[in-house]
Design a protein around this motif. Sequence first.
Motif, PDB file in Angstrom:
ATOM      1  N   ASP A 107     -12.234  44.659-118.174  1.00 16.06           N
ATOM      2  CA  ASP A 107     -12.152  44.364-116.739  1.00 16.06           C
ATOM      3  C   ASP A 107     -10.832  44.807-116.121  1.00 16.06           C
ATOM      4  N   ASN A 108      -9.762  44.764-116.902  1.00 19.22           N
ATOM      5  CA  ASN A 108      -8.425  44.978-116.330  1.00 19.22           C
ATOM      6  C   ASN A 108      -7.782  46.308-116.701  1.00 19.22           C
ATOM      7  N   PHE A 109      -8.270  46.944-117.779  1.00 22.15           N
ATOM      8  CA  PHE A 109      -7.632  48.178-118.233  1.00 22.15           C
ATOM      9  C   PHE A 109      -8.621  49.316-118.448  1.00 22.15           C
ATOM     10  N   GLY A 110      -9.877  49.090-118.149  1.00 25.00           N
ATOM     11  CA  GLY A 110     -10.883  50.148-118.250  1.00 25.00           C
ATOM     12  C   GLY A 110     -11.561  50.194-119.595  1.00 25.00           C
ATOM     13  N   ASP A 111     -10.770  50.402-120.647  1.00 18.21           N
ATOM     14  CA  ASP A 111     -11.312  50.396-122.008  1.00 18.21           C
ATOM     15  C   ASP A 111     -10.169  50.177-122.991  1.00 18.21           C
ATOM     16  N   PHE A 112     -10.519  49.999-124.249  1.00 18.93           N
ATOM     17  CA  PHE A 112      -9.531  49.666-125.265  1.00 18.93           C
ATOM     18  C   PHE A 112      -8.516  50.781-125.455  1.00 18.93           C
ATOM     19  N   GLU A 113      -8.955  52.028-125.432  1.00 23.71           N
ATOM     20  CA  GLU A 113      -8.025  53.139-125.633  1.00 23.71           C
ATOM     21  C   GLU A 113      -6.984  53.185-124.522  1.00 23.71           C
ATOM     22  N   ASN A 114      -7.401  52.944-123.299  1.00 24.83           N
ATOM     23  CA  ASN A 114      -6.451  52.939-122.191  1.00 24.83           C
ATOM     24  C   ASN A 114      -5.490  51.767-122.311  1.00 24.83           C
ATOM     25  N   PHE A 115      -6.020  50.618-122.737  1.00 26.41           N
ATOM     26  CA  PHE A 115      -5.163  49.447-122.951  1.00 26.41           C
ATOM     27  C   PHE A 115      -4.109  49.730-124.008  1.00 26.41           C
ATOM     28  N   LYS A 116      -4.529  50.290-125.146  1.00 26.90           N
ATOM     29  CA  LYS A 116      -3.574  50.614-126.211  1.00 26.90           C
ATOM     30  C   LYS A 116      -2.513  51.597-125.723  1.00 26.90           C
ATOM     31  N   THR A 117      -2.939  52.595-124.957  1.00 22.68           N
ATOM     32  CA  THR A 117      -1.991  53.586-124.441  1.00 22.68           C
ATOM     33  C   THR A 117      -0.943  52.924-123.564  1.00 22.68           C
ATOM     34  N   GLN A 118      -1.377  52.046-122.660  1.00 23.16           N
ATOM     35  CA  GLN A 118      -0.432  51.371-121.767  1.00 23.16           C
ATOM     36  C   GLN A 118       0.476  50.417-122.535  1.00 23.16           C
ATOM     37  N   PHE A 119      -0.094  49.693-123.482  1.00 27.10           N
ATOM     38  CA  PHE A 119       0.675  48.736-124.279  1.00 27.10           C
ATOM     39  C   PHE A 119       1.727  49.475-125.116  1.00 27.10           C
TER      40      PHE A 119
END
Length: 203
Positions: A107-119
């Motif tokens: 809901d907040n980062f689009g998908d897990f790969e995008n979340f990992k990239t930002q993190f």
Amino acid sequence: MAFELQSLPYANDALEPYIDTQTMQIHHDLHHGTYVNNLNTALQSQPDLQSKSIDELIRDLNSLPEAVRTPVRNNGGGHFNHSIFWTLMAPNAGGEPTGAIAQVISDNFGDFENFKTQFNDAGTKRFGSGFVWLVRSAGGKYEIVSTPNQDNPWTDGHFPIMCNDVWEHAYYLKYQNRRAEYLKQWWNTVNWSEVNNRLSTAP
């Protein structure tokens, strides 16, 4: 009652090959142990604070007496941050997120790969030492933030859901100056069950 160093929830070698045995032993026993000892020393002159939980001390840091605020910020923060950090890892863990945290990420980062990239990007760009966090902000949003040294987002009202330690002592024996590689490999240790436990307690 004095604060205590809790045992790791797994053996020192349990996170091999991603985090090496010697790093785990030094990081937990010596670094975290020193924070606990220094915190207890700092609170010897403040008996009214000794009964508070570490969560209360960190959350209410700005209201503490000025004489102990900095020692609690540094050493209490070190104790609190590491106490979270150890539980967020486990042997035979990692992989795709499951449960409620998977929906939060979607809901907040689009998908897990995008979340990992930002993190990972936030962790890589943290200058010097510190932590990278997923928090539920004081405004109710899910955000990725980084903090210097042993600071904690809880002090500013942002509930910490998950974190990674980017102090050099967390990775230098195995990864040397390759913090980005450490951040990438760390995902193989993430304990999504505990992340969901923390998420369920977020205010």
